[in-house]
Design a protein around this motif. Structure first.
Motif, mmCIF file in Angstrom:
data_model
loop_
_atom_site.group_PDB
_atom_site.id
_atom_site.type_symbol
_atom_site.label_atom_id
_atom_site.label_comp_id
_atom_site.label_asym_id
_atom_site.label_seq_id
_atom_site.Cartn_x
_atom_site.Cartn_y
_atom_site.Cartn_z
ATOM 1 N N ILE A 1 0.827 -1.213 0.000
ATOM 2 C CA ILE A 1 0.000 0.000 0.000
ATOM 3 C C ILE A 1 0.856 1.255 0.000
ATOM 4 N N ASN A 2 1.824 1.268 0.887
ATOM 5 C CA ASN A 2 2.679 2.448 0.971
ATOM 6 C C ASN A 2 3.423 2.712 -0.323
ATOM 7 N N MET A 3 3.942 1.665 -0.907
ATOM 8 C CA MET A 3 4.712 1.878 -2.123
ATOM 9 C C MET A 3 3.817 2.350 -3.261
ATOM 10 N N GLU A 4 2.634 1.768 -3.351
ATOM 11 C CA GLU A 4 1.747 2.197 -4.428
ATOM 12 C C GLU A 4 1.334 3.647 -4.239
ATOM 13 N N MET A 5 1.112 3.982 -2.998
ATOM 14 C CA MET A 5 0.716 5.347 -2.666
ATOM 15 C C MET A 5 1.771 6.337 -3.170
ATOM 16 N N LEU A 6 3.002 6.014 -2.912
ATOM 17 C CA LEU A 6 4.071 6.941 -3.271
ATOM 18 C C LEU A 6 4.458 6.866 -4.744
ATOM 19 N N ALA A 7 4.194 5.715 -5.327
ATOM 20 C CA ALA A 7 4.676 5.499 -6.693
ATOM 21 C C ALA A 7 3.954 6.375 -7.717
ATOM 22 N N ASN A 8 2.782 6.863 -7.361
ATOM 23 C CA ASN A 8 2.019 7.643 -8.336
ATOM 24 C C ASN A 8 2.452 9.092 -8.411
ATOM 25 N N GLY A 9 3.723 9.293 -8.529
ATOM 26 C CA GLY A 9 4.210 10.639 -8.753
ATOM 27 C C GLY A 9 4.783 11.347 -7.551
ATOM 28 N N SER A 10 4.620 10.768 -6.365
ATOM 29 C CA SER A 10 5.081 11.476 -5.171
ATOM 30 C C SER A 10 6.587 11.452 -4.974
ATOM 31 N N ILE A 11 7.219 10.483 -5.585
ATOM 32 C CA ILE A 11 8.660 10.338 -5.342
ATOM 33 C C ILE A 11 9.417 10.065 -6.649
ATOM 34 N N ASP A 12 10.710 10.304 -6.609
ATOM 35 C CA ASP A 12 11.534 10.045 -7.791
ATOM 36 C C ASP A 12 12.201 8.676 -7.729
ATOM 37 N N GLY A 13 12.142 8.058 -6.565
ATOM 38 C CA GLY A 13 12.775 6.753 -6.428
ATOM 39 C C GLY A 13 12.571 6.193 -5.029
ATOM 40 N N PHE A 14 12.845 4.918 -4.894
ATOM 41 C CA PHE A 14 12.641 4.242 -3.615
ATOM 42 C C PHE A 14 13.937 3.682 -3.037
ATOM 43 N N ILE A 15 13.996 3.709 -1.730
ATOM 44 C CA ILE A 15 15.003 2.939 -1.012
ATOM 45 C C ILE A 15 14.208 2.087 -0.038
ATOM 46 N N MET A 16 14.447 0.793 -0.008
ATOM 47 C CA MET A 16 13.633 -0.036 0.871
ATOM 48 C C MET A 16 14.336 -1.278 1.368
ATOM 49 N N SER A 17 13.804 -1.784 2.449
ATOM 50 C CA SER A 17 14.269 -3.026 3.040
ATOM 51 C C SER A 17 13.025 -3.881 3.268
ATOM 52 N N LEU A 18 13.088 -5.099 2.853
ATOM 53 C CA LEU A 18 11.901 -5.959 2.867
ATOM 54 C C LEU A 18 11.336 -6.220 4.257
ATOM 55 N N SER A 19 10.041 -6.236 4.340
ATOM 56 C CA SER A 19 9.387 -6.612 5.586
ATOM 57 C C SER A 19 9.458 -8.127 5.739
ATOM 58 N N VAL A 20 9.305 -8.586 6.942
ATOM 59 C CA VAL A 20 9.273 -10.024 7.187
ATOM 60 C C VAL A 20 8.102 -10.645 6.425
ATOM 61 N N GLY A 21 6.968 -9.959 6.483
ATOM 62 C CA GLY A 21 5.787 -10.455 5.795
ATOM 63 C C GLY A 21 6.041 -10.721 4.320
#
Lengths: 354, 354
Positions: B122-142
Motif C-alpha cells: 500500500i505504501n509503495m503504491e501510494m508513493l509510486a504515483n508521482g510522489s517520489i523520484d525513487g525508492f530505497i527499501m528493506s523488505l518486511s518479514v511479511g
DNA sequence: TTGTACGCGTTATCAT
DNA sequence: ATGATAACGCGTACAA
C-alpha cells in the motif's frame, strides 16, 4: 568495503505510466469523459464507462498525486521535523505520527534538524513551499539556545498548521503536545522516598533546556514535600551528552548517595555501571530511576525502573491534532490552540525495590 | 491524561502566499516577465528586474514546489520504506539516507511497513504515483515470508529507480546495498576461538530469514575452518523476537557453553543476563558477541563486543546510488545494477577478552 | 451523454 | 525587452 558489480541486461519493457490523456486519445473520447468515467459519474453511459474502466484497469491507470495536489492545494503529506532519529523517544513519536497519518491517507516527510538551528530552518522552508499540508516538530537544541523562532512564526502566519511536541516554546501560538515532566520526576522521587531513600541524587545536563528544568523542579518539589532538604551538592549536571565515568565516580566518592534519578536512560546506565563497578548492589545499596523508557532500561541488567514518556501516544496525538486542523478548513478569524499534557508513568523494574 | 485548553485569540494576519500571478498583476507586467526576472534572465531590463525582485523579496515569494514538480516530472523526494523505525539499525540507515539526500536537495518520505506485506504494498503504491523520484527499501518479514515481489517488479517496470538494502531478494533486479553478514559472524567466532573458546553457542531466530542464514553459515564455517566440530545442540533458535529467559537458562543447564554469538544485541543482552544471574563471570567464564552495534551493546554492563553493521554508511550509499540513478536520465536499453557489499567490523568491548 | 474551457503555478518557446 | 501561449495531469462548471 568491497564491491561486486554484476552487469545484468534487462530488456526494460517500461510499462509506461498512463494518464487520462493517453486513455482519451486511445479510446477516442475526451479527457473529461475519461475523468468522469473513472469516477463512476452518472453523467457517462454505462457503455463508455465500462470501456474506459476496463482500459484503465488493464493499463493500471493511477491518478498522478502531484497533479491532484496542485489542483486541490492539498498534498496529503505532513512534514515532521525532529532533532535526531537515532533516538528512541523521537523514533516512537514518529511511529505514532506515521501510524495515525497513514490511517488517514497521509504520508510523512521526515527531516532531521540534527539539533541545528540552520538545518531546522532550511528544512522547514524547503517543505513549506507547497510540499506539505502541515508540520509536526520538536525544537532542536540549537534553536532553543538561539531562542529565535521566526521561522515558526512565518509558518503559522502563512496559515500552515503546526503542532509542536515535547520540546516546545511559549513564543509560538500553536497546538502542542507535551508530557508532564515535572510530575514524572516527582513520582520517581516519591517512589524512592517511599523505599526509604534519603540521599537522592539527580544527574542531569544543562543541555535539556526546557525539559531539564521541569524535571529538576519535580525532583526538588518531591523532596521538599516529603520533608527532605534539597542538597545542591547532590545535583550533578554533566555537560552535553558526553558522559564521563570519572565524574560520576568522583561524585559518588564525594557524596553519600543511596538513590539516583537521571534525566535520561543513558545517564542512568552510566551511573549504575559506576556503582556496580564500585561493588555496590542494585537495588539493595543504591536505587536508580531514569527518564525515557527505552530499550536500555528494558534490557539492562539489572533492568531500569523508568519514567515512560509514551512517545507513540504523543505522536498519535500530534498527528490527530494536526490532521484535524488541516481538514477543518475553518479560516476563522479566531483560532483556538490546545496544549495536550500527557502523563508520564513509572515503569518499575529491578533497579528499585518494590 | 489531562488537557489544558487555552483559548487564545489571534488576529490571523495571514501573510498570504504569493505567486507569480500576484506579482504580475500587482506590477502590471506579464507572468512570464516575472518568471524570467526572478531567474535573473538577460532578456529583462535591469529596471524591471529590480522592481520585480524587490517586490518578490518584500512579499517573500517562493516558487511552489508542487507546480515545479508537475512541470519537471521531478519531485525531489525519495521514498523510504522500512519495516520498523523503533529499531536502532534502521534508524541509523535513515539518518544516512537523509543526510546525503538532503545535501543533494532531496526530501525523504518515510513509510513504515510494520513488517507487513500489505502495508509495504500500500505504501509503495501510494508513493509510486508521482510522489517520489525513487525508492530505497528493506523488505518486511511479511513480504519475505510471502515471497511475493510483484509490487517491486511493477515499480521497476515503471522505470522508477529502486535501491534495496539489507533485507534484499534476488528476485528483483535493482541496485542493492548489503552487509557481509557471513563474514561478520565468521570474524566474531574466529575472535572467540582465538580467545581459547571451544564451546561456542549460537543464539538465533528463525525470523531473520535471509540474514539469519548467512550469519549461521559464518558461524559454521568459522568453526570448521579452525578444526572445531559444529555441534547442532549449541545452536539455539528462538521463535520470533519473544525472548524467553527460561529457554536460555535451560539451554545453559543442558549444554556446556563458554562463549555465545547472538544474531541481535537484544538476544545478547538476554543471554548475558541469564549467565550473570547464574553467577558466571563475563568475560572470564563466558564471552558474548552480538550483532548490531547499538546503544544496548555500548551502554550495557559489561558492555558488549559487537559486530557493527554501519547502518549510516549503508544509508548514505543507498542514497547516493539512488540519486545517481535518478539523475542519470539514461534511459538506455541496458541497465547496469550494482550490489555494494559493506564489510561489518568487530567492535571489541568488555564482554570478550582482548 | 459527451465535450469544451479553464484553472492550479510554473517554465519554456515563440511572437511582438 | 516584454508578452502570449502551451504544457505538465487532473477535475469541474458549463455548453452542446
Amino acid at each position: 568495503m568491497c564491491t561486486f558489480i554484476s552487469y545484468k541486461k534487462q530488456s526494460l519493457i517500461l510499462k509506461k505510466v498512463i494518464t487520462l490523456k493517453h486513455i482519451a486519445r486511445e479510446l477516442e473520447v475526451s479527457i473529461s469523459t475519461v475523468s468522469k468515467a473513472l469516477k463512476n459519474s452518472e453523467e457517462i453511459s454505462r457503455d463508455t464507462k465500462e470501456r474506459i474502466q476496463a482500459y484503465a484497469k488493464l493499463y493500471n491507470y493511477r491518478p498522478n498525486n502531484i497533479a491532484i495536489s496542485l489542483k486541490n492545494k492539498r498534498t496529503k503529506n505532513i512534514g515532521v521535523i525532529i532533532p535526531d532519529i537515532v533516538h528512541h523517544f523521537f523514533t516512537t513519536v514518529v511511529r505514532g505520527i506515521e501510524s495515525y497519518a497513514n490511517s488517514k491517507g497521509y504520508n510523512v516527510i521526515v527531516c532531521l534538524s540534527d539539533e541545528s538551528f540552520d538545518k531546522e530552518v532550511i528544512n522547514m522552508e524547503m517543505l513549506a513551499n507547497g510540499s506539505i499540508d502541515g508540520f509536526i516538530m520538536s525544537l532542536s537544541v540549537g534553536t532553543q539556545l538561539k531562542n529565535d523562532y521566526n521561522h515558526l512564526k512565518e509558518i503559522t502566519e502563512q496559515g500552515i498548521p503546526l503542532v509542536m511536541f515535547d520540546r516546545v516554546t511559549d513564543e509560538i501560538k500553536c497546538d502542542k503536545v507535551i508530557i508532564n515532566d515535572r510530575e514524572g520526576a516527582y513520582m520517581a522521587v516519591k517512589k524512592l522516598i517511599g523505599n526509604g531513600r534519603k540521599k537522592i541524587a539527580l544527574i542531569t545536563t544543562d543541555n535539556y533546556l526546557s525539559i531539564g528544568k521541569q524535571r529538576t523542579d519535580g525532583y526538588r518539589d518531591a523532596l521538599r514535600d516529603h520533608g527532605l532538604e534539597v542538597n545542591e551538592n547532590l545535583i550533578l549536571s554533566m555537560p552535553q551528552m558526553k558522559m564521563d565515568e570519572k565524574a560520576i565516580s568522583d561524585f559518588y566518592d564525594r557524596e553519600e548517595v543511596d538513590a539516583v534519578l537521571c534525566v535520561h536512560e543513558t545517564f542512568a546506565m552510566y551511573s549504575m555501571r559506576v556503582a556496580l563497578k564500585k561493588g555496590l548492589k542494585v537495588p539493595e545499596d543504591i536505587e536508580f530511576i531514569g527518564f525515557t523508557d527505552g530499550n536500555l532500561s528494558k534490557y539492562a541488567y539489572p533492568s531500569l525502573t523508568a519514567i515512560a514518556q509514551h512517545g507513540e501516544q504523543m505522536g498519535e496525538m500530534s498527528s490527530k491534532m494536526l490532521i484535524e486542523k488541516i481538514e477543518s478548513e475553518k479560516e476563522e478569524e479566531e483560532e483556538t490552540y490546545v496544549t495536550e499534557v500527557l502523563q508520564s508513568t513509572l515503569v518499575e523494574r529491578e533497579s528499585t525495590k518494590n
